[in-house]
Design a protein around this motif. Structure first.
Motif, PDB file in Angstrom:
ATOM      1  N   GLY A  96      17.870  -6.993 -92.719  1.00  0.00           N
ATOM      2  CA  GLY A  96      19.078  -6.777 -92.474  1.00  0.00           C
ATOM      3  C   GLY A  96      20.922  -6.971 -93.120  1.00  0.00           C
ATOM      4  N   LEU A  97      20.595  -8.068 -93.898  1.00  0.00           N
ATOM      5  CA  LEU A  97      21.225  -8.619 -95.026  1.00  0.00           C
ATOM      6  C   LEU A  97      22.184  -6.847 -95.121  1.00  0.00           C
ATOM      7  CD1 LEU A  97      23.772 -10.177 -95.599  1.00  0.00           C
ATOM      8  CD2 LEU A  97      22.149 -10.216 -97.984  1.00  0.00           C
ATOM      9  N   TYR A  98      20.678  -6.159 -95.687  1.00  0.00           N
ATOM     10  CA  TYR A  98      21.654  -5.611 -96.966  1.00  0.00           C
ATOM     11  C   TYR A  98      21.705  -4.246 -95.021  1.00  0.00           C
ATOM     12  CZ  TYR A  98      19.440  -7.549-100.157  1.00  0.00           C
ATOM     13  OH  TYR A  98      18.618  -8.797-100.621  1.00  0.00           O
ATOM     14  N   ALA A  99      21.416  -3.917 -94.151  1.00  0.00           N
ATOM     15  CA  ALA A  99      21.955  -2.935 -93.593  1.00  0.00           C
ATOM     16  C   ALA A  99      23.359  -3.279 -93.159  1.00  0.00           C
ATOM     17  CB  ALA A  99      21.312  -2.969 -92.270  1.00  0.00           C
ATOM     18  N   THR A 100      23.992  -4.713 -93.084  1.00  0.00           N
ATOM     19  CA  THR A 100      25.050  -4.884 -92.827  1.00  0.00           C
ATOM     20  C   THR A 100      25.685  -4.909 -93.981  1.00  0.00           C
ATOM     21  OG1 THR A 100      23.793  -7.180 -91.361  1.00  0.00           O
ATOM     22  CG2 THR A 100      26.009  -7.403 -92.465  1.00  0.00           C
ATOM     23  N   LEU A 101      24.964  -4.960 -95.070  1.00  0.00           N
ATOM     24  CA  LEU A 101      26.225  -4.742 -96.521  1.00  0.00           C
ATOM     25  C   LEU A 101      26.631  -3.757 -96.326  1.00  0.00           C
ATOM     26  CD1 LEU A 101      25.012  -7.119 -98.276  1.00  0.00           C
ATOM     27  CD2 LEU A 101      26.596  -7.812 -97.669  1.00  0.00           C
ATOM     28  N   LEU A 102      25.436  -2.803 -96.421  1.00  0.00           N
ATOM     29  CA  LEU A 102      26.178  -1.256 -96.227  1.00  0.00           C
ATOM     30  C   LEU A 102      27.206  -0.961 -94.771  1.00  0.00           C
ATOM     31  CD1 LEU A 102      22.258   0.487 -96.318  1.00  0.00           C
ATOM     32  CD2 LEU A 102      24.576   0.312 -98.323  1.00  0.00           C
ATOM     33  N   GLU A 103      26.813  -1.087 -93.642  1.00  0.00           N
ATOM     34  CA  GLU A 103      28.256  -1.056 -92.841  1.00  0.00           C
ATOM     35  C   GLU A 103      29.315  -1.796 -93.183  1.00  0.00           C
ATOM     36  OE1 GLU A 103      24.806  -1.637 -88.743  1.00  0.00           O
ATOM     37  OE2 GLU A 103      26.018  -2.891 -88.646  1.00  0.00           O
ATOM     38  N   MET A 104      29.781  -2.653 -94.508  1.00  0.00           N
ATOM     39  CA  MET A 104      30.839  -2.783 -94.531  1.00  0.00           C
ATOM     40  C   MET A 104      31.681  -2.275 -95.956  1.00  0.00           C
ATOM     41  SD  MET A 104      29.961  -7.059 -94.825  1.00  0.00           S
ATOM     42  CE  MET A 104      30.859  -7.964 -94.941  1.00  0.00           C
ATOM     43  N   GLY A 105      30.348  -1.249 -95.797  1.00  0.00           N
ATOM     44  CA  GLY A 105      30.844  -0.240 -96.886  1.00  0.00           C
ATOM     45  C   GLY A 105      30.743  -0.637 -98.380  1.00  0.00           C
ATOM     46  N   ALA A 106      29.734  -1.828 -98.492  1.00  0.00           N
ATOM     47  CA  ALA A 106      28.511  -1.940 -99.917  1.00  0.00           C
ATOM     48  C   ALA A 106      28.640  -1.107-100.658  1.00  0.00           C
ATOM     49  CB  ALA A 106      27.897  -3.535-100.149  1.00  0.00           C
ATOM     50  N   ASP A 107      29.014  -1.243-102.137  1.00  0.00           N
ATOM     51  CA  ASP A 107      28.501  -0.181-102.773  1.00  0.00           C
ATOM     52  C   ASP A 107      26.941  -0.315-103.536  1.00  0.00           C
ATOM     53  OD1 ASP A 107      27.921   1.966-105.266  1.00  0.00           O
ATOM     54  OD2 ASP A 107      30.034   1.955-105.798  1.00  0.00           O
ATOM     55  N   ILE A 108      26.000  -0.107-102.469  1.00  0.00           N
ATOM     56  CA  ILE A 108      24.625  -0.649-102.705  1.00  0.00           C
ATOM     57  C   ILE A 108      23.494   0.323-102.896  1.00  0.00           C
ATOM     58  CG2 ILE A 108      22.588  -2.199-102.322  1.00  0.00           C
ATOM     59  CD1 ILE A 108      24.136  -3.823-101.000  1.00  0.00           C
ATOM     60  N   THR A 109      22.745   0.838-104.012  1.00  0.00           N
ATOM     61  CA  THR A 109      22.605   2.021-103.901  1.00  0.00           C
ATOM     62  C   THR A 109      20.154   1.697-103.981  1.00  0.00           C
ATOM     63  OG1 THR A 109      22.420   2.911-106.062  1.00  0.00           O
ATOM     64  CG2 THR A 109      23.699   4.534-103.813  1.00  0.00           C
ATOM     65  N   PHE A 110      19.807   2.195-103.824  1.00  0.00           N
ATOM     66  CA  PHE A 110      18.292   1.803-103.231  1.00  0.00           C
ATOM     67  C   PHE A 110      17.399   2.847-104.375  1.00  0.00           C
ATOM     68  CE2 PHE A 110      20.349  -0.003 -99.623  1.00  0.00           C
ATOM     69  CZ  PHE A 110      20.156  -1.649-100.006  1.00  0.00           C
ATOM     70  N   GLU A 111      17.310   2.365-105.734  1.00  0.00           N
ATOM     71  CA  GLU A 111      16.431   3.346-105.862  1.00  0.00           C
ATOM     72  C   GLU A 111      15.008   3.375-106.660  1.00  0.00           C
ATOM     73  OE1 GLU A 111      18.663   3.144-110.009  1.00  0.00           O
ATOM     74  OE2 GLU A 111      20.499   4.182-109.468  1.00  0.00           O
ATOM     75  N   ASN A 112      14.059   3.957-106.707  1.00  0.00           N
ATOM     76  CA  ASN A 112      13.319   4.591-107.188  1.00  0.00           C
ATOM     77  C   ASN A 112      12.110   3.515-106.101  1.00  0.00           C
ATOM     78  OD1 ASN A 112      10.457   4.735-108.566  1.00  0.00           O
ATOM     79  ND2 ASN A 112      11.130   3.106-109.714  1.00  0.00           N
ATOM     80  N   PRO A 113      12.670   3.877-104.201  1.00  0.00           N
ATOM     81  CA  PRO A 113      11.795   3.571-103.612  1.00  0.00           C
ATOM     82  C   PRO A 113       9.724   3.439-103.862  1.00  0.00           C
ATOM     83  CG  PRO A 113      12.911   5.275-103.232  1.00  0.00           C
ATOM     84  CD  PRO A 113      13.205   5.132-104.453  1.00  0.00           C
ATOM     85  N   ARG A 114       9.718   2.356-103.347  1.00  0.00           N
ATOM     86  CA  ARG A 114       8.233   2.328-103.946  1.00  0.00           C
ATOM     87  C   ARG A 114       7.373   1.823-102.872  1.00  0.00           C
ATOM     88  NH1 ARG A 114      10.942  -0.050-107.664  1.00  0.00           N
ATOM     89  NH2 ARG A 114      10.386  -1.360-109.205  1.00  0.00           N
TER      90      ARG A 114
END
Ligand SMILES: O=C(O)C1=C[C@@H](OP(=O)(O)O)[C@@H](O)[C@H](O)C1
Ligand SMILES: C=C(OP(=O)(O)O)C(=O)O
Length: 443
Positions: free
Chosen positions: A276-294
């Motif tokens: 939930g935090l990461y979904a919220t941060l993206l809505e706030m416009g945070a520059d986060i990318t999720f690389e190499n999902p596994r």
């Protein structure tokens, strides 16, 4: 065990850009469960990446007290020789779970359907937290409970000699209640059922399935229904613990609010029930990318790349609360650096954590120049794009409150001090060296 009685004041100062790699520790929830299920399996469970924070070390000691052989082989590498479902021995002494709600509540569940007696204690923080939410459903299995007034610790449980399975609807969204009931259900004949209105973290269900239990989850008109077949033989599994998204939240937050920062946080769990935090941060416009999902050890993981940038306030809906329940303190800090209001709804459970986290954050942030409103079930931070700082914050034996204010101090105009950083060792023993390694000024 409770951390040292001497308070450990710490101060965080405005820092230059944070850079580098933040290898946060293993997931606390999964670490507790790996030790407990390892102790209930027949044979040897090998664990890597275990969080060696005090909360988890206390669970390891408890598993030894109940008869399992628990051995540390190297950094984060542990071996548990289990006694089998229903095989716990009666402990000789009191089980001290220190600061850990997860530890005490899950272990109570794990022993409640075995005919032994155990007494549980904890530190001043844990002794204030409600245990009736777990002991009430455990009594339905047939165990006998005595507790201090208000159903608080110390609690003594005389385990049921002839347990019956239980069908239980959790009154609040809580993975600890769900897990305690499921662990008790392991040694009851027939089906134990837990029904939750909101899904909560599902590590117990995932790990029970991994250890060979028959467990299914369905979404029906009743809610989220989890059904466990009792008396399985749990088969030891290698457990690779992913890095903790709740601990990752602190360096991530620091990188988002300290200008010029860019950090990587590798191998963090992206379990949807924790996201939930990461979904919220993206809505706030945070520059986060999720690389190499596994997938690692049965959990989805990714490497996070986080850069500082402008943020805007958002409304976090109540149905997201369970998936970020431990992240609201640090979100309230990030919200001070955003433009506009961040509204956090449906967060009443924060009032019964290691501290009343709404109150602790509201009081400390206001003392450092923030505009914060709170109600029994909500908190609103009116972001002003920064924080004045300059005040000392009370941490109330709460690791997340301590880390949140120290992160705030890295980007506030004046330093922020916490009265006691000692409790940080419960979940993030290397917090200070890790943050300093990124360039954070904390002493
Ligand atoms: O099951 C778990 O591992 C946890 C569940 C949550 O508590 P609740 O079940 O009380 O919401 C969370 O706050 C805690 O840090 C860990
Ligand atoms: C609430 C927490 O843990 P516990 O309930 O296990 O004490 C936490 O780690 O934020």
């Amino acid at each position: 065990m409770s951390h040292s009685a001497e308070p450990l004041p710490m101060t965080a100062r405005r820092s230059g850009p944070l850079t580098g790699e933040a290898k946060v520790p293993g997931d606390k929830s999964i670490s507790h469960r790996a030790l407990i299920l390892g102790a209930l399996a027949v044979g040897e469970t090998h664990i890597t990446g275990l969080l060696e924070g005090q909360d988890v070390l206390d669970t390891a000691s408890a598993m030894r007290a109940f008869g399992a052989r628990v051995e540390r082989l190297g950094e984060g590498e542990w071996r548990v020789d289990g006694v089998g479902t229903g095989g716990f021995a009666e402990p000789e002494g009191v089980i001290d779970c220190g600061n850990s709600g997860t530890g005490v509540r899950l272990i109570m569940g794990a022993m409640a359907t075995t005919p032994i007696t155990a007494t549980f204690t904890g530190d001043a923080s844990l002794s204030r937290r409600p245990m009736g939410r777990v002991t009430d459903p455990l009594e339905q299995f047939g165990c006998e409970v005595t507790a201090r007034e208000g159903k608080c610790l110390p609690v003594t449980i005389k385990g049921a000699a002839d347990p019956v399975p239980v069908r239980y609807r959790t009154p609040v969204a809580s993975a600890q209640i769900k897990s305690a009931v499921l662990l008790a259900g392991l040694n009851a004949p027939g089906e134990t059922v837990v029904i939750e209105s909101e899904p909560t973290r599902d590590h117990t269900e995932r790990m029970l399935a991994g250890f060979g239990a028959s467990i299914r989850t369905e979404t029906t008109d009743e809610g989220h229904v989890i059904t466990l077949q009792g008396r399985p033989e749990l088969k030891p599994q290698p457990v690779a613990v992913p890095r903790d998204p709740s601990s990752a939240a602190f360096p991530v937050a620091a990188a988002l609010i300290v200008p010029g920062s860019e950090i990587r946080v590798p191998g963090v769990s992206r379990n949807p029930t924790r996201d939930g935090l990461y979904a919220t941060l993206l809505e706030m416009g945070a520059d986060i990318t999720f690389e190499n999902p596994r997938e690692e050890g049965g959990e989805p993981v990714a490497d996070l790349l986080v850069r500082h940038g402008p943020l805007k306030g958002v409304t976090v809906p109540p149905d997201r609360a369970a998936s970020m329940i431990d992240e609201f303190p640090i979100l309230s800090v990030i919200a001070c650096f955003a433009a506009g209001a961040t509204v956090m709804q449906g967060v009443h459970e924060l009032r019964v954590k290691e501290s009343d986290r709404i109150d602790a954050m509201a009081v400390g942030l206001r003392a450092n120049g923030a505009k914060v409103e709170d109600s029994p079930d909500s908190m609103t931070v009116h972001g002003q794009g920064g924080l004045t700082g300059g005040a000392t914050c009370a941490t109330h034996l709460d690791h997340r409150i301590a880390m949140s204010f120290l992160v705030a101090g890295l980007a506030s105009e004046q330093p922020i001090r916490v009265d006691d950083g000692g409790p940080i060792t419960t979940s993030f023993p290397d917090f200070l060296p890790l943050m300093r390694g990124l360039g954070a000024q904390i002493d």
